[in-house]
Design a protein around this motif. Structure first.
Motif, PDB file in Angstrom:
ATOM      1  N   GLU A  95       0.832  -1.197   0.000  1.00 13.89           N
ATOM      2  CA  GLU A  95       0.000   0.000   0.000  1.00 13.89           C
ATOM      3  C   GLU A  95       0.873   1.256   0.000  1.00 13.89           C
ATOM      4  O   GLU A  95       1.798   1.392   0.790  1.00 13.89           O
ATOM      5  CB  GLU A  95      -0.906   0.002   1.239  1.00 13.89           C
ATOM      6  N   GLY A  96       0.578   2.155  -0.938  1.00 10.64           N
ATOM      7  CA  GLY A  96       1.368   3.369  -1.069  1.00 10.64           C
ATOM      8  C   GLY A  96       2.695   3.163  -1.755  1.00 10.64           C
ATOM      9  O   GLY A  96       3.506   4.085  -1.838  1.00 10.64           O
ATOM     10  N   GLY A  97       2.917   1.952  -2.287  1.00  6.33           N
ATOM     11  CA  GLY A  97       4.223   1.605  -2.841  1.00  6.33           C
ATOM     12  C   GLY A  97       4.544   2.285  -4.158  1.00  6.33           C
ATOM     13  O   GLY A  97       3.661   2.652  -4.941  1.00  6.33           O
ATOM     14  N   ASN A  98       5.845   2.421  -4.396  1.00  7.24           N
ATOM     15  CA  ASN A  98       6.374   3.102  -5.585  1.00  7.24           C
ATOM     16  C   ASN A  98       7.682   2.422  -5.970  1.00  7.24           C
ATOM     17  O   ASN A  98       8.563   2.227  -5.134  1.00  7.24           O
ATOM     18  CB  ASN A  98       6.613   4.580  -5.262  1.00  7.24           C
ATOM     19  N   ALA A  99       7.808   2.041  -7.235  1.00  8.89           N
ATOM     20  CA  ALA A  99       9.047   1.425  -7.721  1.00  8.89           C
ATOM     21  C   ALA A  99       9.066   1.546  -9.240  1.00  8.89           C
ATOM     22  O   ALA A  99       8.235   2.242  -9.830  1.00  8.89           O
ATOM     23  CB  ALA A  99       9.138  -0.038  -7.280  1.00  8.89           C
ATOM     24  N   GLY A 100      10.027   0.895  -9.866  1.00  8.27           N
ATOM     25  CA  GLY A 100      10.104   0.974 -11.311  1.00  8.27           C
ATOM     26  C   GLY A 100      10.984  -0.109 -11.897  1.00  8.27           C
ATOM     27  O   GLY A 100      11.782  -0.744 -11.191  1.00  8.27           O
ATOM     28  N   ILE A 101      10.797  -0.326 -13.194  1.00  5.20           N
ATOM     29  CA  ILE A 101      11.647  -1.219 -13.978  1.00  5.20           C
ATOM     30  C   ILE A 101      12.327  -0.360 -15.030  1.00  5.20           C
ATOM     31  O   ILE A 101      11.650   0.343 -15.789  1.00  5.20           O
ATOM     32  CB  ILE A 101      10.826  -2.312 -14.675  1.00  5.20           C
ATOM     33  N   PHE A 102      13.643  -0.395 -15.070  1.00  3.42           N
ATOM     34  CA  PHE A 102      14.398   0.399 -16.041  1.00  3.42           C
ATOM     35  C   PHE A 102      14.949  -0.519 -17.127  1.00  3.42           C
ATOM     36  O   PHE A 102      15.235  -1.693 -16.879  1.00  3.42           O
ATOM     37  CB  PHE A 102      15.553   1.131 -15.358  1.00  3.42           C
ATOM     38  N   TYR A 103      15.097   0.019 -18.317  1.00  2.00           N
ATOM     39  CA  TYR A 103      15.636  -0.785 -19.413  1.00  2.00           C
ATOM     40  C   TYR A 103      16.638   0.032 -20.217  1.00  2.00           C
ATOM     41  O   TYR A 103      16.573   1.257 -20.280  1.00  2.00           O
ATOM     42  CB  TYR A 103      14.524  -1.335 -20.308  1.00  2.00           C
ATOM     43  N   ARG A 104      17.598  -0.705 -20.794  1.00  3.58           N
ATOM     44  CA  ARG A 104      18.736  -0.096 -21.497  1.00  3.58           C
ATOM     45  C   ARG A 104      19.442   0.932 -20.611  1.00  3.58           C
ATOM     46  O   ARG A 104      19.882   1.976 -21.050  1.00  3.58           O
ATOM     47  CB  ARG A 104      18.285   0.553 -22.808  1.00  3.58           C
ATOM     48  N   GLY A 105      19.542   0.580 -19.333  1.00  4.49           N
ATOM     49  CA  GLY A 105      20.240   1.455 -18.393  1.00  4.49           C
ATOM     50  C   GLY A 105      21.743   1.257 -18.457  1.00  4.49           C
ATOM     51  O   GLY A 105      22.229   0.148 -18.706  1.00  4.49           O
ATOM     52  N   THR A 106      22.468   2.324 -18.237  1.00  7.97           N
ATOM     53  CA  THR A 106      23.927   2.262 -18.179  1.00  7.97           C
ATOM     54  C   THR A 106      24.381   2.610 -16.760  1.00  7.97           C
ATOM     55  O   THR A 106      23.575   2.953 -15.905  1.00  7.97           O
ATOM     56  CB  THR A 106      24.563   3.243 -19.177  1.00  7.97           C
ATOM     57  N   GLU A 107      25.676   2.536 -16.533  1.00 10.98           N
ATOM     58  CA  GLU A 107      26.207   2.870 -15.209  1.00 10.98           C
ATOM     59  C   GLU A 107      27.120   4.102 -15.265  1.00 10.98           C
ATOM     60  O   GLU A 107      28.036   4.242 -14.460  1.00 10.98           O
ATOM     61  CB  GLU A 107      26.939   1.662 -14.627  1.00 10.98           C
ATOM     62  N   GLU A 108      26.827   4.976 -16.211  1.00  7.21           N
ATOM     63  CA  GLU A 108      27.651   6.178 -16.357  1.00  7.21           C
ATOM     64  C   GLU A 108      27.301   7.265 -15.347  1.00  7.21           C
ATOM     65  O   GLU A 108      28.103   8.169 -15.102  1.00  7.21           O
ATOM     66  CB  GLU A 108      27.507   6.747 -17.770  1.00  7.21           C
ATOM     67  N   TYR A 109      26.098   7.185 -14.774  1.00  7.17           N
ATOM     68  CA  TYR A 109      25.655   8.211 -13.830  1.00  7.17           C
ATOM     69  C   TYR A 109      25.522   7.638 -12.424  1.00  7.17           C
ATOM     70  O   TYR A 109      25.650   6.432 -12.215  1.00  7.17           O
ATOM     71  CB  TYR A 109      24.309   8.788 -14.277  1.00  7.17           C
ATOM     72  N   GLU A 110      25.209   8.522 -11.493  1.00  6.34           N
ATOM     73  CA  GLU A 110      25.072   8.102 -10.095  1.00  6.34           C
ATOM     74  C   GLU A 110      23.892   7.147  -9.903  1.00  6.34           C
ATOM     75  O   GLU A 110      23.931   6.255  -9.053  1.00  6.34           O
ATOM     76  CB  GLU A 110      24.904   9.327  -9.204  1.00  6.34           C
ATOM     77  N   HIS A 111      22.828   7.354 -10.682  1.00  7.28           N
ATOM     78  CA  HIS A 111      21.627   6.525 -10.563  1.00  7.28           C
ATOM     79  C   HIS A 111      21.238   5.976 -11.931  1.00  7.28           C
ATOM     80  O   HIS A 111      21.398   6.659 -12.947  1.00  7.28           O
ATOM     81  CB  HIS A 111      20.453   7.341 -10.003  1.00  7.28           C
ATOM     82  N   VAL A 112      20.643   4.780 -11.946  1.00  9.22           N
ATOM     83  CA  VAL A 112      20.259   4.165 -13.220  1.00  9.22           C
ATOM     84  C   VAL A 112      19.127   4.939 -13.889  1.00  9.22           C
ATOM     85  O   VAL A 112      19.018   4.970 -15.124  1.00  9.22           O
ATOM     86  CB  VAL A 112      19.893   2.682 -13.025  1.00  9.22           C
ATOM     87  N   TYR A 113      18.256   5.593 -13.118  1.00  6.68           N
ATOM     88  CA  TYR A 113      17.127   6.294 -13.739  1.00  6.68           C
ATOM     89  C   TYR A 113      17.566   7.554 -14.478  1.00  6.68           C
ATOM     90  O   TYR A 113      16.757   8.144 -15.201  1.00  6.68           O
ATOM     91  CB  TYR A 113      16.030   6.602 -12.709  1.00  6.68           C
TER      92      TYR A 113
END
Length: 233
Positions: A95-113
């Motif tokens: 309940e109240g949850g929030n998440a995500g699925i990322f695709y074609r993500g790289t590791e060039e930045y601090e966060h995948v999003y």
């Protein structure tokens, strides 16, 4: 009467040809696609590691054959990269949850999003992100809203998600309904990115191949099962 019979015969022949064409096209599509690869079968996390890490972060665990977390934890990414693919999985959220699925993500930045487009996972009823269609379940986060007919199930029930990405074309599906489709790098997409927070990261959505990632940095419980992927050719 003879003309009527001839017309019926022509229509029947055309219908049969259309059926054969559709069947052949489906068989060709299946033949041209790769075999399904299991990313999580309820017993092993061997296909995963942490974002910018060598091992799975503490907090992600296997519970009753599900990939489960019940607190804020670092994101998971696949060890392998994927370009053109079809991803299939099931998820449920608290309940109240929030998440995500990322695709074609790289590791060039601090966060995948900051690099990978996101399929939003949300409790549409009570999560803070429910105010805008752009951030509800199955949205391409902050860019494209899901169709009104694409709805998540009640909290505590399993949802089925499919993500298809082939070249610039992307589709989000939720519980058997196409939620949206869009074209990466199109003028429309470029305008939407420019108007969003993602404008601050110039390589957002630019990679043609990258990791699948599961977001863990929100509070609450989240579970996945039957995660599999196949490459599209």
């Amino acid at each position: 009467m003879r003309e009527w019979k001839q017309w019926v015969s022509v229509v029947a022949t055309a219908a049969a040809c259309a059926t054969l064409f559709t069947s052949a096209r489906a068989q060709t599509s299946a033949k041209d696609s790769g075999d399904w690869k299991t990313l999580f079968d309820g017993t092993s996390l061997d296909a995963w590691r942490g974002y910018k890490a060598d091992k799975v972060p503490d907090g992600w665990k296997i519970v009753d054959r599900t990939l489960f977390k019940d607190t804020s934890v670092s994101d998971l990414v696949t060890k392998d990269d994927f370009g053109d693919f079809e991803l299939s999985l099931e998820w449920k959220i608290s309940e109240g949850g929030n998440a995500g699925i990322f695709y074609r993500g790289t590791e060039e930045y601090e966060h995948v999003y900051w690099s990978g487009p996101e399929y939003q996972l949300l409790d549409n009823e009570k999560a803070d992100d429910n105010k805008s269609p752009l951030t509800r379940a199955a949205a391409a986060y902050a860019l494209y809203p899901p169709a009104a007919s694409a709805k998540p199930k009640r909290v505590g029930e399993w949802n089925q998600t499919r993500i298809l990405a082939k070249g610039a074309h992307v589709e989000h599906w939720l519980n058997g309904t196409k939620a949206l489709e869009y074209e990466l790098w199109s003028p429309d997409w470029e305008a939407k990115v420019k108007a969003s927070k993602f404008k601050d990261w110039p390589n957002y959505g630019r990679a043609k191949k990258g990791h699948i990632a599961l977001q863990g940095d929100h509070d609450g419980t989240l579970a996945f099962r039957n995660i599999r992927i196949r490459e599209l050719k």
